[in-house]
Design an enzyme around this catalytic site. Structure first.
Site, short mmCIF file in Angstrom:
data_model
loop_
_atom_site.label_atom_id
_atom_site.label_comp_id
_atom_site.label_asym_id
_atom_site.label_seq_id
_atom_site.Cartn_x
_atom_site.Cartn_y
_atom_site.Cartn_z
NE ARG A 98 -10.47 -5.16 0.81
CZ ARG A 98 -9.53 -4.06 1.21
NH1 ARG A 98 -9.94 -2.94 1.86
NH2 ARG A 98 -8.24 -4.25 1.03
NE ARG B 11 -3.80 0.70 2.11
CZ ARG B 11 -5.10 0.78 2.56
NH1 ARG B 11 -5.24 1.50 3.69
NH2 ARG B 11 -6.13 0.26 2.05
CG ASP C 244 -13.51 6.75 -1.07
OD1 ASP C 244 -13.49 6.50 0.23
OD2 ASP C 244 -12.61 6.68 -1.80
CG HIS D 234 -8.64 0.40 -2.61
ND1 HIS D 234 -7.93 -0.91 -2.37
CD2 HIS D 234 -9.20 0.61 -1.41
CE1 HIS D 234 -7.81 -1.18 -0.89
NE2 HIS D 234 -8.65 -0.15 -0.51
CD GLN E 211 -13.02 -1.67 -0.25
OE1 GLN E 211 -12.37 -1.72 0.59
NE2 GLN E 211 -14.19 -2.26 -0.17
CB CYS F 61 -13.69 1.45 0.14
SG CYS F 61 -13.41 3.07 0.41
N1 NVA Z 1 -9.72 6.99 -1.34
C1 NVA Z 1 -9.37 6.58 0.09
C2 NVA Z 1 -9.74 5.01 0.22
C3 NVA Z 1 -9.23 4.46 1.55
C4 NVA Z 1 -9.57 2.95 1.72
C5 NVA Z 1 -8.03 6.51 0.40
O1 NVA Z 1 -7.27 6.46 -0.56
O2 NVA Z 1 -7.95 7.38 1.43
N1 CP Z 2 -11.27 0.26 2.70
C1 CP Z 2 -9.82 -0.10 3.11
O1 CP Z 2 -8.87 -0.14 2.39
O2 CP Z 2 -9.86 0.20 4.57
P1 CP Z 2 -8.34 0.42 5.16
O3 CP Z 2 -7.86 1.74 4.69
O4 CP Z 2 -8.78 0.42 6.57
O5 CP Z 2 -7.39 -0.60 5.04
#
Ligand code: NVA
Ligand code: CP
Length: 304
Positions: free
Chosen positions: A287, A102, A219, A129, A132, A259
């Site tokens: 997930r 990540r 989101d 993502h 997800q 998500c």
């Molecule tokens: N768009 C959000 C998704 C978190 C799971 C982010 O990138 O922070």
């Molecule tokens: N939805 C998601 O990816 O959550 P986290 O940021 O908690 O991993």
């Protein structure tokens, strides 16, 4: 499939096969049927951003598959002090059987796959993502039995979630509508891909996008790494809330996906969130199953 870097790389049959496997693994988990298909394998989980769901679902999922998960925070790795990703990839490939990462830049994930020699899974970048969205597609298919022909509507920031939902939805033959402010549209490459589909529409009018939708998805308005832009984003997205008025434009039985983490009163109201909490937390649970399917597909032996 050698890696899961982005859904743009995946054939529709590959996505379907992951979803089928995820259903199977969920069934086995619920009935106590062991599926130790990662026995003796180690998977590194590199995090350059925070996480609740991704970290915990990967760690527990790998455990349930009989493998070993290593949580590798970039705060502790030399990558956080500037060791190049090319070197990190070649070193970690000699210890691990697979890597989940990540991070911010999509290029870093692609480089990890290019220079390493083990499967790489994208656990979220600024661009996409995929894990997800596989869980989202699984949850939607569980509810409706099919994906083909359903209308998926995304409201809000043209971010990583929007990018993956558009690609994943279209590849699975869904109709996809997105409503984003003009300055916050999805990525150019995604819009190029989506331009080839008559079933895609992009507008800055949320009510129009939501018309007759079977699934409404939103989101956060400020993703990880965008904290400094929060104030201007709150203004730009003010008309893009998923609320009861917007839901009235969708089909009466429409489902809602998020998500998480969710910011009530911003991208979604408390009422809509709570009315659809069961679907949203099923999505969060999925997930686990969807990622186990990805792990099984990429690095599992069929040995039980
Ligand atoms: N768009 C959000 C998704 C978190 C799971 C982010 O990138 O922070
Ligand atoms: N939805 C998601 O990816 O959550 P986290 O940021 O908690 O991993």
């Amino acid at each position: 499939m050698k890696h899961l870097l982005k859904l743009l790389d995946c054939a529709p049959e590959e996505i379907t096969s992951i979803l089928d496997r995820a259903d199977q693994l969920k069934y086995e988990r619920k009935h106590g049927i062991p599926h130790r298909i990662l026995e003796g394998k180690s998977v590194g989980l590199i995090f350059q951003k925070s996480s609740t769901r991704t970290r915990v679902s990967f760690e527990t999922g790998i455990f349930q598959l009989g493998g070993q998960a290593l949580f590798l925070s970039s705060r502790d790795l030399q990558i956080g002090r500037g060791e190049p990703v090319q070197d990190t990839a070649r070193v970690l490939s000699r210890y691990l059987d697979g890597i989940m990462i990540r991070t911010y830049e999509q290029k870093e994930v692609e480089d990890l796959a290019r220079y390493g020699s083990v499967p790489v899974i994208n656990g979220l970048t600024d661009f996409c993502h995929p894990c997800q969205v596989l869980a989202d597609l699984m949850t939607i298919r569980e509810r409706y039995g099919v994906l083909d022909g359903l209308k998926l509507c995304y409201i809000g920031d043209g971010n990583n979630m929007a990018n993956s939902l558009i690609v994943g939805g279209l590849k699975m033959k869904m109709k996809v509508s997105a409503a984003c402010p003009k300055e916050y549209r999805p990525d150019k490459t995604v819009l190029e891909f989506a331009g080839g589909y008559e079933t895609f529409s992009l507008t800055d009018d949320p009510m129009k996008a939501a018309e007759n939708a079977d699934i409404v998805i939103t989101d956060t308005w400020a993703s990880m790494g965008q904290e400094a832009e929060k104030e201007e984003r709150m203004k730009a997205f003010a008309g893009y809330q998923v609320n009861e008025k917007l839901m009235a434009a969708a089909r009466p039985d429409a489902m809602v996906q998020h998500c998480l983490p969710a910011y009530r009163g911003q991208e979604i109201t408390e009422e809509v969130f709570e009315a659809h909490a069961e679907e949203i937390f099923e999505e969060a649970e999925n997930r686990l199953h969807a990622q186990k399917a990805v792990l099984a597909e990429l690095l599992g032996s069929e040995r039980r």
